[in-house]
Structure formats: C-alpha cells, structure tokens
Design a protein around this motif. Structure first.
Motif, PDB file in Angstrom:
ATOM      1  N   GLY A  35      29.370  30.452  22.369  1.00  0.00           N
ATOM      2  CA  GLY A  35      30.627  30.704  23.069  1.00  0.00           C
ATOM      3  C   GLY A  35      31.613  31.539  22.277  1.00  0.00           C
ATOM      4  N   ASN A  36      31.185  32.140  21.183  1.00  0.00           N
ATOM      5  CA  ASN A  36      32.081  32.938  20.345  1.00  0.00           C
ATOM      6  C   ASN A  36      32.083  34.425  20.687  1.00  0.00           C
ATOM      7  N   ALA A  37      31.201  34.844  21.563  1.00  0.00           N
ATOM      8  CA  ALA A  37      31.123  36.267  21.903  1.00  0.00           C
ATOM      9  C   ALA A  37      32.191  36.617  22.923  1.00  0.00           C
ATOM     10  N   HIS A  38      32.844  37.733  22.716  1.00  0.00           N
ATOM     11  CA  HIS A  38      33.854  38.187  23.670  1.00  0.00           C
ATOM     12  C   HIS A  38      33.177  39.061  24.714  1.00  0.00           C
ATOM     13  N   GLU A  39      33.393  38.757  25.960  1.00  0.00           N
ATOM     14  CA  GLU A  39      32.864  39.572  27.045  1.00  0.00           C
ATOM     15  C   GLU A  39      34.036  40.278  27.709  1.00  0.00           C
ATOM     16  N   PHE A  40      34.002  41.596  27.660  1.00  0.00           N
ATOM     17  CA  PHE A  40      35.084  42.399  28.202  1.00  0.00           C
ATOM     18  C   PHE A  40      35.095  42.351  29.719  1.00  0.00           C
ATOM     19  N   THR A  41      36.292  42.249  30.269  1.00  0.00           N
ATOM     20  CA  THR A  41      36.447  42.443  31.709  1.00  0.00           C
ATOM     21  C   THR A  41      36.420  43.951  31.954  1.00  0.00           C
ATOM     22  N   SER A  42      36.262  44.344  33.198  1.00  0.00           N
ATOM     23  CA  SER A  42      36.252  45.775  33.492  1.00  0.00           C
ATOM     24  C   SER A  42      37.590  46.409  33.117  1.00  0.00           C
ATOM     25  N   GLU A  43      38.672  45.676  33.274  1.00  0.00           N
ATOM     26  CA  GLU A  43      39.989  46.209  32.907  1.00  0.00           C
ATOM     27  C   GLU A  43      40.105  46.395  31.397  1.00  0.00           C
TER      28      GLU A  43
END
Length: 96
Positions: A35-43
């Motif tokens: 759960g430490n990975a950042h997942e970018f939103t499209s914005e």
C-alpha cells in the motif's frame, strides 16, 4: 555493460539490464502490495506532464536543437512533409 570510466562493475549498476529490470519490478510489486505505492490520478498525471513540458521548454538550447532537427528532417524528406510521399501519412505515421 561497458566500463569506460575506470569504475568497478559491482552492485546494481553492474548487473545486466534484464536483471535490473526484474529487481525493480519486484520492488514495484512489493510497494503496491504493502500500500505504499502512489497511483496517479489522471489529473495528477496531466499536471505532472504540464510541469515537465514547461521545464523542458525553458531550456532554450534544447528547444533550438529540437527545431534544428525538425528542419533538417523536413529538408531530408525533400520538403514533402504531410503530402503522403516517402511512405508517411499525415501525422508522421508509417503507412501499412
């Protein structure tokens, strides 16, 4: 990997690219699982791309080199960019 500057080929940098890629992929999978990975939103991704484009465009020398390459390519193509000669379609994609 060639060693051209008298540094040892030890550690991660000394491994072949496939081994490096596998180790990096393991790290990415572990970050997602924990759960430490950042997942970018499209914005967020759009904003990051905009900032990167602005940063690159500030480098006048780099932009000049890009423009020169484009002009040289057009010259090499005989000035026929965009009229489907030379196996290209509009937009620079190869014809099938």
């Amino acid at each position: 990997m060639a060693n051209s500057n008298n540094q040892s080929n030890r550690g991660f940098a000394g491994m072949d690219e496939d081994k490096q890629r596998e180790i990096a992929a393991q790290g990415g999978r572990a970050a997602h699982e924990s759960g430490n990975a950042h997942e970018f939103t499209s914005e967020e991704a759009r904003e990051a791309g905009r900032k990167g484009g602005e940063a690159v465009s500030q480098d006048r020398e780099h932009m000049s080199e890009i423009g020169q390459k484009g002009g040289q390519q057009r010259q090499d193509d005989g000035g026929n960019q965009g009229n489907n000669q030379g196996g290209r379609q509009q937009g620079g994609r190869q014809q099938k």
